[in-house]
Enzyme design. Structure first.
Site, PDB file in Angstrom:
ATOM      1  N   ASP A  67     -50.941  22.284   2.506  1.00  0.00           N
ATOM      2  CA  ASP A  67     -51.172  23.703   2.792  1.00  0.00           C
ATOM      3  C   ASP A  67     -50.437  24.571   1.779  1.00  0.00           C
ATOM      4  O   ASP A  67     -49.625  24.073   0.986  1.00  0.00           O
ATOM      5  CB  ASP A  67     -50.753  24.052   4.233  1.00  0.00           C
ATOM      6  N   ASP A 136     -44.718  24.176  17.848  1.00  0.00           N
ATOM      7  CA  ASP A 136     -45.860  24.425  18.739  1.00  0.00           C
ATOM      8  C   ASP A 136     -46.915  23.327  18.624  1.00  0.00           C
ATOM      9  O   ASP A 136     -48.035  23.495  19.099  1.00  0.00           O
ATOM     10  CB  ASP A 136     -46.472  25.797  18.431  1.00  0.00           C
ATOM     11  N   HIS A 138     -48.226  22.131  15.783  1.00  0.00           N
ATOM     12  CA  HIS A 138     -49.178  22.209  14.661  1.00  0.00           C
ATOM     13  C   HIS A 138     -48.981  21.061  13.676  1.00  0.00           C
ATOM     14  O   HIS A 138     -47.889  20.520  13.542  1.00  0.00           O
ATOM     15  CB  HIS A 138     -49.127  23.577  13.963  1.00  0.00           C
ATOM     16  N   GLU A 143     -52.698  25.852  13.752  1.00  0.00           N
ATOM     17  CA  GLU A 143     -51.977  26.338  14.919  1.00  0.00           C
ATOM     18  C   GLU A 143     -52.761  26.003  16.201  1.00  0.00           C
ATOM     19  O   GLU A 143     -53.940  25.640  16.129  1.00  0.00           O
ATOM     20  CB  GLU A 143     -51.776  27.854  14.803  1.00  0.00           C
TER      21      GLU A 143
HETATM   22  C1  F6R Z   1     -45.719  21.809   5.897  1.00  0.00           C
HETATM   23  C2  F6R Z   1     -46.554  21.822   7.091  1.00  0.00           C
HETATM   24  C3  F6R Z   1     -46.007  22.070   8.444  1.00  0.00           C
HETATM   25  C4  F6R Z   1     -44.627  21.457   8.677  1.00  0.00           C
HETATM   26  C5  F6R Z   1     -44.115  21.825  10.061  1.00  0.00           C
HETATM   27  C6  F6R Z   1     -42.740  21.281  10.317  1.00  0.00           C
HETATM   28  O1  F6R Z   1     -46.485  21.503   4.738  1.00  0.00           O
HETATM   29  O2  F6R Z   1     -47.723  21.667   6.977  1.00  0.00           O
HETATM   30  O3  F6R Z   1     -46.897  21.557   9.399  1.00  0.00           O
HETATM   31  O4  F6R Z   1     -44.712  20.069   8.547  1.00  0.00           O
HETATM   32  O5  F6R Z   1     -44.104  23.210  10.199  1.00  0.00           O
HETATM   33  O6  F6R Z   1     -41.842  21.894   9.430  1.00  0.00           O
HETATM   34  P1  F6R Z   1     -40.363  21.327   9.285  1.00  0.00           P
HETATM   35  O7  F6R Z   1     -40.490  19.963   8.752  1.00  0.00           O
HETATM   36  O8  F6R Z   1     -39.717  22.259   8.285  1.00  0.00           O
HETATM   37  O9  F6R Z   1     -39.750  21.381  10.632  1.00  0.00           O
END
Ligand code: F6R
Length: 261
Positions: A67, A136, A138, A143
């Site tokens: 992303d 959440d 995702h 989301e």
């Molecule tokens: C990042 C991504 C997100 C993260 C998620 C967890 O490329 O796609 O889904 O993996 O927000 O983030 P962290 O690892 O920082 O807790």
């Protein structure tokens, strides 16, 4: 779905790095899907170390980001392309031309997402997609209520995710872009092997919902229940709300040698 509970984030990272090492040494043109955020950092540190010790090379690999934020200037330190270069790819022998990401600076965002899907298809699809999980539930930036069949597209971040990511923007949630381009859940499910790494207590509830709860768009990571080869690698804290944890530990302890992660 295989659940592996390890003692620490470093051990979890090592297990994921083992699978990536196996792919790099067995495939002629390996295609990796890379996640950003804090969760995969132990994986990247292990891989950099193994590269420095001459155990692995990324010279024939291609890598696709999961992303990207919309609207950050090219080269912005928190753009995910900058993040992955700083934390990982600048320290290995992956060619800069072999690193791809959705173009969040494009004037034609819809066209950029379609072009990104084509790039992945033209590369032959993703062999191993690395994921984290949001508070959440995702995956990528899909989301809650994201379509389980979605492909790369623009999404709006929830306030929860923007608050979670404020730590990368001087603790200012308003500075976190509202929009992102993300591989869809359908895009993620099309990869041949999905590895999700989650560590720390804040991931315990979303992991329990994704692994042991119902399949629902309200918990996007629960879509991984549909994937034939998903490996969830946890530390003790992230595994602490799982009810079948004894079973997962027993299955991993008695995993047949021939059946790699
Ligand atoms: C990042 C991504 C997100 C993260 C998620 C967890 O490329 O796609 O889904 O993996 O927000 O983030 P962290 O690892 O920082 O807790």
């Amino acid at each position: 779905m295989e659940i592996i509970i390890s003692e620490s984030p470093q051990d979890a990272g090592s297990i994921v790095a083992d699978a990536i090492q196996r792919l790099l040494t067995s495939a002629t043109q390996p295609v990796l899907g890379l996640s950003t955020g804090s969760s995969p950092l132990p994986v990247y540190r292990h891989l950099i170390d193994r590269h420095e010790r001459g155990l692995i090379s990324f010279a024939d690999a291609r890598a696709f980001l999961l992303d990207e934020y919309v609207g950050l200037a090219p080269g912005h330190p928190e753009a995910y392309r900058s993040f992955i270069q700083r934390e990982f790819t600048n320290h290995i022998d992956l060619s800069p031309e072999a690193l791809f990401g959705p173009d969040g600076t494009s004037a034609d965002l819809q066209g950029a997402t379609e072009a990104y899907e084509r790039l992945i298809t033209d590369a032959g699809g993703i062999d191993l997609q690395l994921l984290g999980i949001g508070g959440d539930g995702h995956i990528g930036f899909n989301e809650p209520t994201s379509s389980l069949g979605s492909r790369t597209r623009i999404k709006t971040l929830t306030d929860t995710t923007r608050a979670d990511n404020a730590r990368f923007f001087d603790d200012d949630a308003d500075a976190v872009p509202r929009h992102v381009l993300t591989q869809g859940i359908g895009t993620i499910l099309a990869s041949r092997h999905v590895m999700l790494i989650a560590t720390g207590e804040s991931k315990a509830a979303p992991i329990a919902s994704a692994v042991e709860g119902p399949l629902t768009a309200m918990v996007p990571a629960s879509a991984l229940q549909l994937h034939p080869h998903t490996t969830i690698v946890l530390d003790e804290a992230a595994a602490s709300q799982l009810t079948l944890d004894a079973y997962y530990r027993e299955a991993y302890a008695h995993k047949p040698d021939w059946q790699h992660v």
